[in-house]
Design a protein around this motif. Structure first.
Motif, PDB file in Angstrom:
ATOM      1  N   LEU A  71       0.827  -1.262  -0.363  1.00 38.50           N
ATOM      2  CA  LEU A  71      -0.271  -0.007   0.301  1.00 38.50           C
ATOM      3  C   LEU A  71       0.597   1.357   0.340  1.00 38.50           C
ATOM      4  CD1 LEU A  71      -3.102   0.868  -0.012  1.00 38.50           C
ATOM      5  CD2 LEU A  71      -2.588   1.122   2.556  1.00 38.50           C
ATOM      6  N   PHE A  72       2.226   1.113   0.594  1.00 35.74           N
ATOM      7  CA  PHE A  72       2.861   2.337   0.887  1.00 35.74           C
ATOM      8  C   PHE A  72       3.628   2.216   0.007  1.00 35.74           C
ATOM      9  CE2 PHE A  72       0.853   1.311   5.074  1.00 35.74           C
ATOM     10  CZ  PHE A  72       0.041   2.924   5.516  1.00 35.74           C
ATOM     11  N   GLU A  73       3.804   1.701  -0.653  1.00 40.74           N
ATOM     12  CA  GLU A  73       4.704   1.619  -2.273  1.00 40.74           C
ATOM     13  C   GLU A  73       4.496   3.273  -2.868  1.00 40.74           C
ATOM     14  OE1 GLU A  73       5.686  -2.005  -3.793  1.00 40.74           O
ATOM     15  OE2 GLU A  73       6.400  -2.813  -2.127  1.00 40.74           O
ATOM     16  N   ILE A  74       5.370   2.976  -3.574  1.00 45.27           N
ATOM     17  CA  ILE A  74       5.154   4.541  -4.938  1.00 45.27           C
ATOM     18  C   ILE A  74       4.905   3.578  -5.927  1.00 45.27           C
ATOM     19  CG2 ILE A  74       7.295   4.700  -5.262  1.00 45.27           C
ATOM     20  CD1 ILE A  74       7.491   7.235  -6.301  1.00 45.27           C
ATOM     21  N   PHE A  75       3.913   4.794  -6.371  1.00 47.39           N
ATOM     22  CA  PHE A  75       3.546   4.165  -8.149  1.00 47.39           C
ATOM     23  C   PHE A  75       2.544   3.139  -7.875  1.00 47.39           C
ATOM     24  CE2 PHE A  75       7.579   6.168  -9.833  1.00 47.39           C
ATOM     25  CZ  PHE A  75       6.571   7.612 -10.440  1.00 47.39           C
ATOM     26  N   HIS A  76       2.104   2.379  -5.945  1.00 47.86           N
ATOM     27  CA  HIS A  76       1.394   1.519  -6.184  1.00 47.86           C
ATOM     28  C   HIS A  76       0.164   2.388  -6.160  1.00 47.86           C
ATOM     29  CE1 HIS A  76      -0.465  -2.780  -4.991  1.00 47.86           C
ATOM     30  NE2 HIS A  76      -1.019  -1.990  -3.954  1.00 47.86           N
ATOM     31  N   ARG A  77      -1.382   0.989  -7.172  1.00 48.21           N
ATOM     32  CA  ARG A  77      -2.756   1.928  -6.885  1.00 48.21           C
ATOM     33  C   ARG A  77      -3.663   1.053  -6.443  1.00 48.21           C
ATOM     34  NH1 ARG A  77       0.331   4.833 -11.292  1.00 48.21           N
ATOM     35  NH2 ARG A  77      -0.803   3.094 -12.776  1.00 48.21           N
ATOM     36  N   LEU A  78      -4.405   1.823  -5.465  1.00 45.96           N
ATOM     37  CA  LEU A  78      -6.021   0.811  -5.813  1.00 45.96           C
ATOM     38  C   LEU A  78      -6.797   1.742  -6.588  1.00 45.96           C
ATOM     39  CD1 LEU A  78      -5.812   0.705  -1.855  1.00 45.96           C
ATOM     40  CD2 LEU A  78      -5.343  -1.076  -3.454  1.00 45.96           C
ATOM     41  N   ARG A  79      -7.800   0.484  -7.162  1.00 48.52           N
ATOM     42  CA  ARG A  79      -8.848   1.938  -8.302  1.00 48.52           C
ATOM     43  C   ARG A  79     -10.285   2.232  -7.397  1.00 48.52           C
ATOM     44  NH1 ARG A  79      -9.550   1.965 -13.374  1.00 48.52           N
ATOM     45  NH2 ARG A  79      -7.961   0.682 -13.525  1.00 48.52           N
ATOM     46  N   GLY A  80     -10.461   3.058  -7.604  1.00 42.07           N
ATOM     47  CA  GLY A  80     -11.263   3.620  -6.529  1.00 42.07           C
ATOM     48  C   GLY A  80     -13.352   3.089  -6.901  1.00 42.07           C
ATOM     49  N   GLY A 100      -5.385   6.496  -8.881  1.00 39.68           N
ATOM     50  CA  GLY A 100      -4.492   7.850  -8.526  1.00 39.68           C
ATOM     51  C   GLY A 100      -3.391   7.815  -9.242  1.00 39.68           C
ATOM     52  N   THR A 101      -2.847   8.357  -8.673  1.00 36.78           N
ATOM     53  CA  THR A 101      -0.949   8.553  -9.086  1.00 36.78           C
ATOM     54  C   THR A 101      -0.109   7.456  -7.979  1.00 36.78           C
ATOM     55  OG1 THR A 101      -0.011  10.270  -7.317  1.00 36.78           O
ATOM     56  CG2 THR A 101      -0.776  11.119  -9.188  1.00 36.78           C
ATOM     57  N   GLY A 102      -0.510   7.082  -7.228  1.00 33.76           N
ATOM     58  CA  GLY A 102      -0.010   5.917  -6.162  1.00 33.76           C
ATOM     59  C   GLY A 102       1.756   6.389  -5.811  1.00 33.76           C
ATOM     60  N   ILE A 103       1.759   7.396  -5.665  1.00 33.34           N
ATOM     61  CA  ILE A 103       2.852   8.331  -4.889  1.00 33.34           C
ATOM     62  C   ILE A 103       1.935   9.038  -3.470  1.00 33.34           C
ATOM     63  CG2 ILE A 103       4.279  10.667  -5.010  1.00 33.34           C
ATOM     64  CD1 ILE A 103       4.049  10.111  -8.313  1.00 33.34           C
ATOM     65  N   GLY A 104       0.821   8.978  -3.590  1.00 39.37           N
ATOM     66  CA  GLY A 104       0.579  10.447  -2.179  1.00 39.37           C
ATOM     67  C   GLY A 104       0.890   9.401  -0.847  1.00 39.37           C
ATOM     68  N   LEU A 105       0.347   8.207  -0.906  1.00 40.86           N
ATOM     69  CA  LEU A 105       0.547   7.455  -0.331  1.00 40.86           C
ATOM     70  C   LEU A 105       1.768   6.946   0.503  1.00 40.86           C
ATOM     71  CD1 LEU A 105      -2.255   4.937   0.938  1.00 40.86           C
ATOM     72  CD2 LEU A 105      -1.978   6.750   1.798  1.00 40.86           C
ATOM     73  N   ALA A 106       2.748   7.112   0.057  1.00 39.57           N
ATOM     74  CA  ALA A 106       3.982   6.745   0.006  1.00 39.57           C
ATOM     75  C   ALA A 106       4.993   8.132   0.034  1.00 39.57           C
ATOM     76  CB  ALA A 106       4.711   6.456  -1.916  1.00 39.57           C
TER      77      ALA A 106
END
Length: 565
Positions: free
Chosen positions: A499-508, A514-520
């Motif tokens: 979940l906290f890896e860069i560019f890893h995204r969950l579909r809403g 998302g960009t997959g960068i926010g949580l990272a």
């Protein structure tokens, strides 16, 4: 004229030292052998004493049973019931195969064995011995039962009529396996022996080299006579339960013509001494050659140490060079990411602006499909701009200023909610903020953390119900633990790992990624500030993002050490 020859003197001195060395070794070996045999003799004598005491207690208990039964019989022979009387005798339980009553004619009259047959035992030794009036306990040789077929040792006492005649014999049948199992539990080595023998040489029960024996006879009758004559002691002798030479410890019973004998094989006893002998010989050989080989070994060790030092120095130089190359690679990658994130902002801003102008200008000139194409271009350009912006924020974490003061977490949450006012309004989201402490973080970083977590909560809210977001905290005076809880769609357990890896995204739910960068980015900021972040979630019910931050400002040197690590 006498001339001192150093070489010859060294040889003579060396031979003298070697002679003394081997003399000492021989003396030590002899002394150890004597000690080992003496310890073994003490051991078998002590074991014989323990077994003698145990057997005496066993026989006394069984005899007590016979005396109790005899007293019951003598009180009223006509009303005597063996099984009823046995109920008062607990000493024989678990030891005796059976307790029986033989009448004056030698016929088995009663027994504790259900369904017994009234066989005639008049020819048995344990009956014959009581034809003559006596009041002593008799212990027989092992005999095989005529109906049961089992071997047993009979303990018997005579029953008298009022006129002194023979009324019968009470018999307790001792199970020999009871003794052999006890003997088996004693560690006397693989070739040892434990036995109960009579003065007649007949074996009542025994374990020899791990195998049970009963009913046989000791071949060396002279050895038996020596044991019973001396009564207590130890002796080294062959011919006891085989040809193995054993060290025997023995004790005769005071109440019966029998003896307990414990034997350990001389070979087993000296097996440990053989190890000592081998060690002494090897040590002597090593000491003998050590005087001539010491300098060579020392030179070899020093030479090997020099080679090892050179190899370590070479490896260290290689590691230093590899570390420097890695630092340059990391710096280059950070520079590339920084330049890409910064320099792409302006072109993307222009692409988005002119694409939006084009869509507005050509709105009436294009059909629905053309307008959809233009809308896709605008959405893609906006998404790329968002991706570059988030990447810039991710890279900027490494350039955050050192924390030199505490920041109110409540003001950071307020700033984050103002930044996300439009998404919160679109989702009709309610944000409840509890009491939040001051933490060691700059306001910009703290605001970015809450922005990313609140944005994530809004993005993955559950359709059909208002988004409820709660921000709370607890602390122990040193570390504050923040929780951002929502009632959204939740996160499957398999998706939490990355979940906290860069560019890893969950579909809403709306199909937009998302960009997959926010949580990272949030994770990097939290770790940069000295905390850690994790998530707890129940799919369909919501998620809780938790992170910790220190409540005290670290000194600058500690901060530099942590970043270097």
């Amino acid at each position: 004229m006498f001339r001192f020859d150093a070489g010859r003197s060294v040889i003579v001195f060396g031979l003298a030292v070697i002679a003394v060395l081997w003399g000492c070794i021989a003396w030590h070996i002899g002394r150890e052998r004597t000690r080992v045999l003496a310890d073994a003799a003490t051991e078998v004598s002590n074991l014989a004493q323990v077994l003698d005491a145990h057997l005496q207690r066993t026989i006394a208990g069984l005899d007590q049973t016979l005396l109790v039964l005899k007293a019951e019989y003598q009180r009223d022979p006509d009303k005597f019931s063996l099984n009823a009387a046995v109920g008062y005798a607990t000493a024989a339980r678990g030891i005796a195969l059976q307790i029986s009553l033989v009448d004056a004619r030698g016929t088995l009259k009663d027994s504790t064995t259900p369904g017994f047959a009234p066989v005639n035992l008049a020819d048995r030794e344990h009956f014959q011995v009581h034809l003559v009036p006596n009041s002593t306990l008799f212990i027989s040789k092992p005999v095989q039962g005529r109906t049961s077929g089992k071997w047993s040792i009979q303990l018997t006492r005579r029953l008298d009529r009022p006129d002194g005649g023979l009324a019968g014999v009470l018999v307790v049948s001792l199970d020999p396996s009871y003794l052999t199992e006890i003997y088996r539990s004693i560690d006397v080595g693989p070739n040892g022996a434990v036995a109960l023998v009579g003065r007649d040489g007949v074996i009542r029960a025994a374990i020899s080299s791990g195998k049970p024996q009963m009913g046989g006879r000791v071949a060396d009758q002279a050895l038996i006579e020596q044991i019973f004559d001396s009564r207590v002691g130890s002796i080294r002798a062959p011919g006891f339960l085989g040809e193995t030479v054993r060290l025997l410890g023995y004790r005769t019973l005071t109440e019966a013509p029998m003896a307990v004998v414990v034997g350990r094989s001389i070979d087993d006893v000296l097996a440990s001494h053989a190890d000592t002998l081998f060690d002494d010989v090897v040590s002597g050989l090593l000491l003998t050659v050590a005087m001539g080989a010491a300098l060579a070994i020392l030179y070899r060790l020093v030479h090997r140490q020099e080679l090892t030092a050179r190899a370590l120095a070479s490896k260290k130089a290689e590691l230093v060079a590899s570390r420097e190359r890695l630092k340059r690679y990391v710096a280059d990658l950070e520079r590339i990411a920084e330049v890409a994130a910064h320099d792409l902002q302006e072109p993307l801003r222009r692409v988005v602006a002119y694409t939006q102008l084009l869509a507005k200008h050509a709105e009436n000139a294009l059909d629905a499909e053309g307008r959809d194409y233009v809308a896709q271009v605008v959405a893609g350009a906006q998404r790329m701009r968002k991706l570059v912006s988030d990447l810039e924020a991710y890279v900027a974490v490494d350039h955050l200023p050192e924390v030199d003061a505490l920041t109110p977490a409540g003001s950071a949450v307020t700033a984050a909610t103002e930044r996300l006012a439009e998404p919160l309004r679109e989702k009709s989201a309610m944000v409840k903020v509890g009491r939040l402490p001051d933490v060691a973080a700059d306001e910009r970083s703290l605001t970015e953390i809450f922005t990313q977590l609140l944005d994530n909560a809004v993005r993955y809210s559950c359709p059909g119900r208002p988004a409820m977001i709660e921000v709370s905290a607890k602390d122990d005076g040193r570390v504050a633990t923040f929780a951002v809880r929502d009632n959204g769609i939740g996160i499957e357990e398999s998706a939490r790992i990355r979940l906290f890896e860069i560019f890893h995204r969950l579909r809403g739910l709306d199909g937009q990624d998302g960009t997959g960068i926010g949580l990272a980015t949030a994770r990097r900021i939290v770790e940069h500030l000295g905390g850690h972040i994790w998530v707890e979630s129940v799919p369909g019910e919501g998620s809780t993002f938790l992170f910790t931050l220190p409540m005290t400002v670290r000194c600058k040197q500690e901060g530099r050490d942590a970043q270097a690590a």
